[in-house]
Design a protein around this motif. Structure first.
Motif, PDB file in Angstrom:
ATOM      1  N   SER A   1       0.092   5.264  -4.613  1.00 30.43           N
ATOM      2  CA  SER A   1      -0.971   4.364  -4.151  1.00 30.43           C
ATOM      3  C   SER A   1      -1.674   3.722  -5.343  1.00 30.43           C
ATOM      4  CB  SER A   1      -2.003   5.115  -3.320  1.00 30.43           C
ATOM      5  OG  SER A   1      -3.083   4.240  -2.995  1.00 30.43           O
TER       6      SER A   1
ATOM      7  N   HIS B   1      -4.512   1.884  -4.559  1.00 31.57           N
ATOM      8  CA  HIS B   1      -5.794   1.577  -3.940  1.00 31.57           C
ATOM      9  C   HIS B   1      -6.900   1.704  -5.002  1.00 31.57           C
ATOM     10  CE1 HIS B   1      -9.389   2.495  -1.448  1.00 31.57           C
ATOM     11  NE2 HIS B   1      -8.828   1.614  -0.653  1.00 31.57           N
TER      12      HIS B   1
ATOM     13  N   SER C   1       0.848  -1.194   0.000  1.00 30.36           N
ATOM     14  CA  SER C   1       0.000   0.000   0.000  1.00 30.36           C
ATOM     15  C   SER C   1       0.878   1.237   0.000  1.00 30.36           C
ATOM     16  CB  SER C   1      -0.938   0.035   1.221  1.00 30.36           C
ATOM     17  OG  SER C   1      -0.178   0.191   2.402  1.00 30.36           O
ATOM     18  N   CYS C   2       0.240   2.375  -0.217  1.00 31.82           N
ATOM     19  CA  CYS C   2       0.948   3.648  -0.078  1.00 31.82           C
ATOM     20  C   CYS C   2       1.271   3.886   1.396  1.00 31.82           C
ATOM     21  CB  CYS C   2       0.086   4.769  -0.630  1.00 31.82           C
ATOM     22  SG  CYS C   2       0.782   6.406  -0.504  1.00 31.82           S
ATOM     23  N   SER C   3       0.351   3.483   2.270  1.00 34.66           N
ATOM     24  CA  SER C   3       0.606   3.632   3.713  1.00 34.66           C
ATOM     25  C   SER C   3       1.872   2.873   4.098  1.00 34.66           C
ATOM     26  CB  SER C   3      -0.579   3.088   4.516  1.00 34.66           C
ATOM     27  OG  SER C   3      -1.769   3.729   4.129  1.00 34.66           O
TER      28      SER C   3
ATOM     29  N   SER D   1      -2.416   8.522   6.731  1.00 32.61           N
ATOM     30  CA  SER D   1      -1.254   7.625   6.596  1.00 32.61           C
ATOM     31  C   SER D   1       0.079   8.357   6.701  1.00 32.61           C
ATOM     32  CB  SER D   1      -1.304   6.891   5.256  1.00 32.61           C
ATOM     33  OG  SER D   1      -2.423   6.049   5.223  1.00 32.61           O
TER      34      SER D   1
ATOM     35  N   PHE E   1      -3.839  12.922   4.064  1.00 31.60           N
ATOM     36  CA  PHE E   1      -4.405  11.652   4.486  1.00 31.60           C
ATOM     37  C   PHE E   1      -3.703  11.196   5.774  1.00 31.60           C
ATOM     38  CE2 PHE E   1      -5.220   7.042   3.941  1.00 31.60           C
ATOM     39  CZ  PHE E   1      -6.596   7.106   3.747  1.00 31.60           C
TER      40      PHE E   1
ATOM     41  N   ALA F   1       0.434   9.926  -3.954  1.00 32.48           N
ATOM     42  CA  ALA F   1      -0.716   9.035  -4.167  1.00 32.48           C
ATOM     43  C   ALA F   1      -1.672   9.555  -5.249  1.00 32.48           C
ATOM     44  CB  ALA F   1      -1.479   8.840  -2.858  1.00 32.48           C
ATOM     45  N   HIS F   2      -1.756  10.896  -5.378  1.00 33.18           N
ATOM     46  CA  HIS F   2      -2.686  11.465  -6.359  1.00 33.18           C
ATOM     47  C   HIS F   2      -2.008  11.754  -7.692  1.00 33.18           C
ATOM     48  CE1 HIS F   2      -5.281  13.362  -2.888  1.00 33.18           C
ATOM     49  NE2 HIS F   2      -5.180  12.049  -2.810  1.00 33.18           N
TER      50      HIS F   2
ATOM     51  N   VAL G   1       2.325  16.237   0.499  1.00 33.54           N
ATOM     52  CA  VAL G   1       1.423  15.606  -0.470  1.00 33.54           C
ATOM     53  C   VAL G   1       1.218  16.587  -1.624  1.00 33.54           C
ATOM     54  CG1 VAL G   1      -0.701  16.449   0.656  1.00 33.54           C
ATOM     55  CG2 VAL G   1      -0.791  14.383  -0.719  1.00 33.54           C
TER      56      VAL G   1
ATOM     57  N   PHE H   1     -10.345  15.444   2.993  1.00 31.80           N
ATOM     58  CA  PHE H   1      -9.614  15.299   4.260  1.00 31.80           C
ATOM     59  C   PHE H   1     -10.146  16.215   5.355  1.00 31.80           C
ATOM     60  CE2 PHE H   1      -5.913  14.881   1.107  1.00 31.80           C
ATOM     61  CZ  PHE H   1      -6.087  13.519   0.973  1.00 31.80           C
TER      62      PHE H   1
ATOM     63  N   LYS I   1      -7.828   5.053  -6.574  1.00 29.71           N
ATOM     64  CA  LYS I   1      -6.848   5.885  -7.277  1.00 29.71           C
ATOM     65  C   LYS I   1      -6.953   5.694  -8.802  1.00 29.71           C
ATOM     66  CE  LYS I   1      -5.068   7.531  -3.461  1.00 29.71           C
ATOM     67  NZ  LYS I   1      -5.844   6.996  -2.313  1.00 29.71           N
TER      68      LYS I   1
ATOM     69  N   ASP J   1       4.400  12.296  -0.786  1.00 31.62           N
ATOM     70  CA  ASP J   1       3.272  11.376  -0.910  1.00 31.62           C
ATOM     71  C   ASP J   1       2.608  11.718  -2.241  1.00 31.62           C
ATOM     72  OD1 ASP J   1       0.861  10.074  -0.900  1.00 31.62           O
ATOM     73  OD2 ASP J   1       0.298  10.666   1.127  1.00 31.62           O
TER      74      ASP J   1
ATOM     75  N   GLU K   1      -5.487  -3.170  -3.673  1.00 29.73           N
ATOM     76  CA  GLU K   1      -4.718  -2.531  -2.601  1.00 29.73           C
ATOM     77  C   GLU K   1      -3.269  -2.637  -3.034  1.00 29.73           C
ATOM     78  OE1 GLU K   1      -5.860  -1.154   0.239  1.00 29.73           O
ATOM     79  OE2 GLU K   1      -7.834  -2.049   0.576  1.00 29.73           O
ATOM     80  N   GLY K   2      -2.522  -1.569  -2.905  1.00 31.73           N
ATOM     81  CA  GLY K   2      -1.107  -1.647  -3.272  1.00 31.73           C
ATOM     82  C   GLY K   2      -0.490  -0.275  -3.371  1.00 31.73           C
TER      83      GLY K   2
HETATM   84  C1  LIG Z   1      -5.063   7.015  -0.791  1.00 31.70           C
HETATM   85  C2  LIG Z   1      -4.019   7.819  -0.131  1.00 31.70           C
HETATM   86  C3  LIG Z   1      -3.084   7.245   0.737  1.00 31.70           C
HETATM   87  C4  LIG Z   1      -3.177   5.818   1.206  1.00 31.70           C
HETATM   88  O1  LIG Z   1      -3.047   4.914   0.185  1.00 31.70           O
HETATM   89  P1  LIG Z   1      -3.158   3.348   0.505  1.00 31.70           P
HETATM   90  O2  LIG Z   1      -2.547   2.743  -0.725  1.00 31.70           O
HETATM   91  O3  LIG Z   1      -4.598   3.044   0.647  1.00 31.70           O
HETATM   92  O4  LIG Z   1      -2.373   3.065   1.731  1.00 31.70           O
HETATM   93  C5  LIG Z   1      -2.081   8.033   1.229  1.00 31.70           C
HETATM   94  N1  LIG Z   1      -1.991   9.335   0.917  1.00 31.70           N
HETATM   95  C6  LIG Z   1      -2.874   9.928   0.109  1.00 31.70           C
HETATM   96  C7  LIG Z   1      -2.717  11.370  -0.221  1.00 31.70           C
HETATM   97  C8  LIG Z   1      -3.931   9.200  -0.424  1.00 31.70           C
HETATM   98  O5  LIG Z   1      -4.830   9.811  -1.200  1.00 31.70           O
END
Ligand SMILES: *Cc1c(COP(=O)(O)O)cnc(C)c1O
Length: 378
Positions: free
Chosen positions: A174, A176, A52-54, A81, A79, A152-153, A124, A319, A179, A150, A185-186
């Motif tokens: 991420s 998830h 996961s991203c976490s 995480s 987020f 993720a986006h 982020v 958030f 996304k 981070d 999940e990953g």
């Molecule tokens: C979705 C998200 C995460 C967590 O991602 P996971 O893969 O579900 O752990 C972390 N940071 C941001 C900004 C996210 O949008």
């Protein structure tokens, strides 16, 4: 529906192939393929798929050696995480306010929050729109801080033509299901400071063992050499991700088309109603991960969400500021009130955005939004 993975026959075919290959654990052929695609796409020198991203953020926290007494600066508007990764190491997240237009970390306030305990900045790129990442790089090198992105986006996002996630020492992605590209999940860890972190990252991800070196024939036995955990996704999931990444442009183009339509077709309404649209600063390219509107007040945030719900459209806020969250108050430090983060969290409305959204759905969302009338005093 608000978000939905964009699946095709390719994901099914690759999953079947992965099952037939019988190598179900991590680091098989599909992990290698997905990893190579991520390196090519981002330009990152070293990429590790994670569960996961976490978990990638936790790996980053381990790699920068966070411990009790250390502080990490992060935006209040992110987020959980990002903060969890810090707290799980016994370190303290220091919450800083955000820029009112982009909702990304406010650099001047971040600089003011640096103390002699600060060890890193974790940032982020909200909606895949770059935080002021060049300024952050300069700030971090001036104060000898590690920089963690981070992202993720922001897969497919750029600042001045350079892919986001390649500016920091370490960055995370991420995959998830919510996304742009998913394996259910990953995630992934992008290691840009190879010299400092790459070999240790590989070990921490593999239960603290030098198993990867063993498979490359660099050592003749593998053993426990460091702390670590199991952050490898199954090759089954990597098969799904490989398919998603091979379809990268198709998914991206469709998302960008929807984003553009929302932006263009709500512009006049937004102007009339005192609603603020997303602002994309110069030099930023984003992958249409989300589309948000900033309503004049919380009354209109709820008002628009309810108005759309009555028309069968799912829209949502995002958030909740971490500084005032129960865990944020327990584990974090907030040197200055994060008023912008609080205001924006109470104003922001995101519209449904996923590649399978068809044109008549887009029409319906636009009609729903533009039929709303702002209630609060302006
Ligand atoms: C979705 C998200 C995460 C967590 O991602 P996971 O893969 O579900 O752990 C972390 N940071 C941001 C900004 C996210 O949008």
């Amino acid at each position: 529906m608000f978000s939905k993975p964009c699946l095709s026959e390719l994901e099914t075919a690759y999953l079947a192939q992965a099952l037939a290959q019988g190598h179900l654990q991590g680091d098989g052929t599909f992990t290698r393929r997905a990893t190579a695609l991520l390196c090519e796409l981002t330009g990152a020198p070293s990429v590790l798929l994670t569960t996961s991203c976490s978990h990638a953020l936790e790996l980053a926290a381990l790699l920068v050696d966070l411990g009790p007494g250390d502080e990490v600066i992060c935006p209040s508007f992110t987020f959980p995480s990002a903060a969890n990764a810090i707290v799980l190491r016994g370190a303290t997240p220091v919450f800083v306010d955000v820029d009112p237009a982009t909702l990304n970390l406010d650099i001047a306030k971040a600089e003011a929050a640096i103390s002699d305990r600060t060890k890193a900045v974790s940032v982020v790129h909200y909606g895949g729109i770059a935080a002021q990442i060049d300024l952050l790089q300069a700030l971090c090198s001036a104060h000898d801080l590690a920089l963690i992105e981070d992202n993720a986006h922001g897969l497919g996002a750029y600042f001045k033509g350079q892919h986001l996630g390649t500016f920091g020492d370490l960055a995370t992605q991420s995959f998830h299901a919510t996304k742009n590209y998913t394996m259910g999940e990953g995630g992934a860890l992008l290691v840009n400071n190879v010299e400092k972190y790459a070999s240790r990252a590989e070990i921490l991800r593999e239960k603290g063992t030098n198993r990867a070196q063993f498979f490359r024939g660099e050592v003749d036995k593998y053993t426990w050499v460091d702390q670590g955990s199991s952050y490898l996704p199954s090759d089954l999931l990597a098969a799904m991700l490989t398919a998603q990444l091979e379809r990268f442009d198709d998914i991206l183009q469709r998302r960008q088309y929807i984003w553009q339509r929302y932006q263009i077709e709500t512009a006049d309404w937004a102007h009339d109603q005192g609603v603020v649209q997303m602002m994309v600063p110069e030099d930023c390219e984003h992958p249409a991960h989300l589309f948000f509107l900033i309503m004049p007040s919380v009354e209109d945030q709820t008002g628009l969400i309810d108005h759309l719900r009555a028309r069968g459209i799912v829209a949502t806020f995002h958030f909740q500021p971490l500084d005032s969250s129960p865990a944020g108050q327990k584990y974090g430090r907030t040197p200055e009130p994060c008023t912008v983060a609080h205001d924006r969290a109470a104003q922001l409305v995101r519209l449904p955005l996923y590649a399978d959204l068809i044109d008549s759905d887009i029409d319906r969302v636009v009609a729903g939004v533009t039929s709303y009338r702002v209630r609060s005093q302006r």
